[in-house]
Design a protein around this motif. Structure first.
Motif, mmCIF file in Angstrom:
data_model
loop_
_atom_site.group_PDB
_atom_site.id
_atom_site.type_symbol
_atom_site.label_atom_id
_atom_site.label_comp_id
_atom_site.label_asym_id
_atom_site.label_seq_id
_atom_site.Cartn_x
_atom_site.Cartn_y
_atom_site.Cartn_z
ATOM 1 N N LEU A 58 3.247 -2.697 -9.552
ATOM 2 C CA LEU A 58 2.761 -1.122 -8.887
ATOM 3 C C LEU A 58 3.700 -0.069 -9.268
ATOM 4 O O LEU A 58 3.678 1.095 -8.901
ATOM 5 N N GLY A 59 4.911 -0.346 -10.097
ATOM 6 C CA GLY A 59 5.524 0.779 -10.731
ATOM 7 C C GLY A 59 6.926 0.946 -9.874
ATOM 8 O O GLY A 59 7.483 2.130 -10.080
ATOM 9 N N ALA A 60 7.086 0.122 -9.014
ATOM 10 C CA ALA A 60 8.388 0.361 -8.118
ATOM 11 C C ALA A 60 9.679 -0.782 -8.548
ATOM 12 O O ALA A 60 9.377 -1.716 -9.458
ATOM 13 N N LYS A 61 10.969 -0.481 -8.358
ATOM 14 C CA LYS A 61 12.011 -1.161 -8.711
ATOM 15 C C LYS A 61 12.100 -2.211 -7.411
ATOM 16 O O LYS A 61 12.273 -1.796 -5.990
ATOM 17 N N PHE A 62 12.425 -3.528 -7.834
ATOM 18 C CA PHE A 62 12.636 -4.423 -6.790
ATOM 19 C C PHE A 62 14.209 -4.693 -6.606
ATOM 20 O O PHE A 62 14.864 -4.980 -7.447
ATOM 21 N N ILE A 63 14.623 -4.472 -5.198
ATOM 22 C CA ILE A 63 16.045 -4.762 -5.063
ATOM 23 C C ILE A 63 16.101 -6.335 -4.688
ATOM 24 O O ILE A 63 15.657 -6.882 -3.509
ATOM 25 N N GLU A 64 17.041 -6.981 -5.385
ATOM 26 C CA GLU A 64 17.190 -8.319 -5.339
ATOM 27 C C GLU A 64 18.702 -8.573 -4.555
ATOM 28 O O GLU A 64 19.450 -8.321 -4.888
ATOM 29 N N VAL A 65 18.446 -9.739 -3.703
ATOM 30 C CA VAL A 65 19.475 -10.082 -3.051
ATOM 31 C C VAL A 65 19.298 -11.765 -2.998
ATOM 32 O O VAL A 65 18.333 -12.232 -2.221
ATOM 33 N N GLU A 66 20.155 -12.246 -3.491
ATOM 34 C CA GLU A 66 20.210 -13.902 -3.567
ATOM 35 C C GLU A 66 20.667 -14.570 -2.294
ATOM 36 O O GLU A 66 21.096 -13.982 -1.606
ATOM 37 N N GLN A 77 0.755 -1.374 0.047
ATOM 38 C CA GLN A 77 0.168 -0.058 0.152
ATOM 39 C C GLN A 77 0.865 1.132 0.096
ATOM 40 O O GLN A 77 0.542 2.181 -0.792
ATOM 41 N N ALA A 78 2.099 1.301 0.697
ATOM 42 C CA ALA A 78 2.791 2.290 0.653
ATOM 43 C C ALA A 78 3.384 2.519 -0.631
ATOM 44 O O ALA A 78 3.722 3.889 -0.999
ATOM 45 N N ILE A 79 3.693 1.335 -1.477
ATOM 46 C CA ILE A 79 4.216 1.591 -2.746
ATOM 47 C C ILE A 79 3.196 2.342 -3.739
ATOM 48 O O ILE A 79 3.794 3.308 -4.362
ATOM 49 N N ALA A 80 2.013 1.863 -3.571
ATOM 50 C CA ALA A 80 0.975 2.465 -4.337
ATOM 51 C C ALA A 80 0.802 3.868 -4.014
ATOM 52 O O ALA A 80 0.451 4.919 -4.997
ATOM 53 N N THR A 81 0.783 4.191 -2.853
ATOM 54 C CA THR A 81 0.470 5.625 -2.409
ATOM 55 C C THR A 81 1.677 6.650 -2.948
ATOM 56 O O THR A 81 1.324 7.728 -3.479
#
Length: 369
Positions: free
Chosen positions: A202-210, A174-178
């Motif tokens: 939702l239009g955000a970039k996801f930070i990936e850590v393996e 919800q924070a992403i969307a807002t």
């Protein structure tokens, strides 16, 4: 059967049931008593409750004569051999659990409800976290001394704010969307790779850590990670935190202290005027400087520790919470409005903490041991 609705303790603006929820119970033949002034902060007057079929009563009468007592937070009154329903966080309150067993209370803590598909309509954590995620961004925008969206004016251009969200659960999403609606650039970190698609949608970039530990059975919460993963995690978060204008942190582990995701070293790299809204404050917070219920300014960074932002929207928060409770009542009431505790039901059993003078929830037993 009598259901009693208590007025919450000082600082809590919500109420367990609004008049519309009371009406649904009275139509089933359930008698509802509401403590005088219980709904005042949620825009529900005594007259509204009486119109819905409830009786206005004192807390002492509710404590002694009700069969079921509703209170979002731990009741301040003494009860004995009653059914209590609320959000009591028994994993953090062993002394309270011992008190319930001594008093022979049957206690259902809605934060212990198994987070399954069938339980979604009763999931108070999700309904309230949705509001908290929304208000976290609005609060941050209010405290942040700059614009969130990009602006191009005759006097020059304003770059959009960079928002980092730690945890893509209900509150995080919800924070992403807002934040995106307000025009911010958003990055998101979560230990669960499965949420990547939803975050990106939702239009955000996801930070990936393996190398993250499997969190599929953690009910939407974070789980403890290996030291190797934590080192990678700290490095990636540090890179994003140094660029972030606003951080919304939501990571919690059931029954344990919240993980420190924003270290003091990271705080020292953040831009002057940056804002952190720490929704995990009640279990220690995701920064070492978080104080629950307080706003702290450290090295030019404003850190807000608030785990009850849903209380800033008491009317809608109470409406959603009350609907969750009504759906739970469908499991423990017959069609005629009589009490029927079906211990074969996994949701009834899974949310019960104490019964007949014993601790019956395995996770609570383990935490107390």
């Amino acid at each position: 059967m009598i259901v009693g609705v208590l007025k919450e303790s000082l600082g809590e603006t919500r109420v367990s049931l609004l008049p519309e929820a009371v009406s649904a119970l009275t139509k089933k033949g359930v008698t509802v008593w509401v403590e005088d002034g219980a709904g005042a902060h949620a825009a529900a007057s005594n007259a509204d409750y009486e119109k819905a079929g409830a009786s206005i009563s004192k807390s002492e009468a509710i404590a002694t004569q009700s069969d079921v007592i509703l209170s979002i937070n731990t009741p301040t009154i003494q009860t004995s051999s009653k059914i209590l329903i609320g959000v009591y966080q028994p994993l953090f309150n062993p002394a309270l659990v011992q008190q319930w067993t001594a008093q022979q209370n049957t206690v259902f803590s809605m934060d212990m409800l198994p987070r399954t598909t069938r339980a979604q309509s009763m999931d108070v954590l999700s309904s309230q976290a949705n509001i908290a995620g929304y208000k976290a961004v609005l609060l941050a925008a209010n405290l942040y001394p700059r614009y969130l969206p990009m602006f191009m004016t005759a006097a020059g251009s304003i770059a959009p704010a960079k928002v980092l969200i730690l945890g893509a659960g209900v509150a995080g999403l919800q924070a992403i969307a807002t934040a995106r609606r307000l025009g911010a650039v958003v990055e998101v970190f979560d230990t669960r790779p499965a949420v990547k698609e939803e975050v990106m949608s939702l239009g955000a970039k996801f930070i990936e850590v393996e190398g993250a530990a499997d969190a599929s059975k953690a009910g939407g919460y974070a789980v403890e990670q290996s030291e190797e993963f934590q080192q990678k995690q700290r490095q990636r978060i540090a890179e994003s935190a140094a660029k972030a204008d606003i951080i919304i942190s939501t990571a919690q582990i059931p029954g344990k202290k919240a993980p420190i995701l924003i270290t003091e070293e990271m705080l020292n790299t953040m831009r002057n005027g940056s804002v952190i809204i720490d929704l995990a404050a009640i279990s220690g917070g995701n920064t070492p400087r978080t104080k629950n219920g307080e706003t702290v300014v450290y090295n030019g960074v404003t850190i807000v520790g608030n785990s009850n932002l849903q209380g800033t929207m008491p009317s809608d928060a109470s409406k959603l919470y009350g609907k969750n409770i009504l759906n739970f009542f469908n499991l423990i009431l017959t069609k005629e409005g009589n009490l029927n505790l079906n211990w074969e039901d996994d949701l009834v059993k899974g949310s019960c903490v104490t019964h007949q003078g014993e601790v019956v929830h395995e996770r609570v037993k383990t935490a107390m041991a």
